[in-house]
Design a protein around this motif. Sequence first.
Motif, short mmCIF file in Angstrom:
data_model
loop_
_atom_site.label_atom_id
_atom_site.label_comp_id
_atom_site.label_asym_id
_atom_site.label_seq_id
_atom_site.Cartn_x
_atom_site.Cartn_y
_atom_site.Cartn_z
N TYR A 31 0.94 -1.47 0.01
CA TYR A 31 0.09 0.14 -0.08
C TYR A 31 0.81 1.31 0.04
N ARG A 79 -3.85 4.36 0.11
CA ARG A 79 -4.66 3.31 0.52
C ARG A 79 -3.77 2.39 1.41
N GLU A 81 -8.77 -2.09 5.39
CA GLU A 81 -8.17 -1.28 4.20
C GLU A 81 -8.98 0.17 4.76
N GLY A 136 -8.80 3.92 2.29
CA GLY A 136 -8.52 4.68 1.17
C GLY A 136 -9.22 6.02 1.10
#
Length: 465
Positions: free
Chosen positions: A121, A130, A139, A141
């Motif tokens: 990432y 991200r 995750e 983003g």
Amino acid sequence: MVLLMSAESLQARMPVQIEGEASRDYYQFLFLYDHTSSPGQLEWTIHPLYSTYESDEKAYDFNTVLYPIFYEHGTNYWRKWTFLFLFTGEDRYREKEKQDSDLFLAPLFYWGYGNTEREQYFSIFPIYGRIRNKLGWSEIGFVAFPLYTNWSHRRYSAHSILWPLIMWGGDGRVRSDFRFLPFYSRKLHRGSYDYKSVLWPIFQWGSTDLHKKDPRHHFMFFPFYARKWSDSGDMSSHSILYPFSLVAWGYDKQREASEFRALWFLYQDIEGKNPYISKRVIFPFYASYRYGNEELPYQKTMDFYLLLAGQLSTTSNSVRSEYDFLIPFYYNHDRFYPRENLQAHSLKVWPLFHYYDDPARGTGWQTISLWPFPDDTMDRIWGPLYSIVEWRRESNGDKYFGMLFRLYSQRWNKDENHVFFAGFDYHDAPRRTEFLLLGGLLGYSHIPDEEGTMRHYLNLLWFKL
């Protein structure tokens, strides 16, 4: 309270200097350089620029550059480092994923790389990013934060525009979230909780513990009045002028707890028995806090006087700690580690004196000690530059004495004597007699050759002739 945690506490008692009872070989040059080695361990320092410690047995090393500006430590399987405790990095080696590394300059820069997609990432805040497996989410983003943001964990995913004003998310079955601040918001976990607001933060209400026998509820008309209660009536609390608590009071019968506050945090009186808790504050004059029944694995007590003096104690399965302080002049810390059956003690009277007693590292003291907070690594790396007198007894029994910024120092035990003065060193030990300038620029040695026969040598330009 203490602005900088000591390196020893951060390493959870991983060694940062030579320990053990084995014999050691030692050399120093005034206050600028020292070098110590023993079987399986090596330590050397260029004060205060750089230091390193290596342990072959633990496959572990600890390194500093102008500590505490930078330090890093690790083994063959993990490594962590930090720059000013802001820019940090972490590397891990796993048998399946192999290499996994993270670099941080929170919150501006994140970079992770590894052998699998979930470990890779990149983020430059607030432009684009991200991030994976951080802040409790699988995750995260964003694009031109706060313009657009999304995050997810397992089946749950959420999106936000102009965070935190507009947000929606859920998992399609149990969880559902919607927010359009300040007009309306709802956060729902079916069978667990349901929170709502209208004209946030003015009107807020909701329920929690919906899956339990006694659900709990809350209502707030901000900032005038707030209330919490349970269906059974076993819990009830009220607050006037929340969150500043002109007056706040309540009770919880399940926890056998009661609470009274006045004038926000200036006066607090809190009691509880399950678990035991007692908190009293008359700010800024006095504060006390007690937590934990004796049968619990963790207890903690704190007492503060005028925000500058106090006592702290902690009891847990791993450590029992007693700590007295008067900021910034006095720190006295006792620690007992039940698993290792070790007792450690440190004392600092700033700026005059620093003392430590730790079975793993030995016993020692120095005067002067200019760093105002308790940090043994700081005193060890910077201390020789300003210490008038220092003394220590290593864990293997060796003794050391130095004075006047190590212009003169001596290290000895029952078998050998090593004296340093203004760049000269004299070493007298069984089968070893040496008198050297600058470690061998010029000098005399009477030591064994490769076959073990005692020989006389003239030292010139660090060559033995």
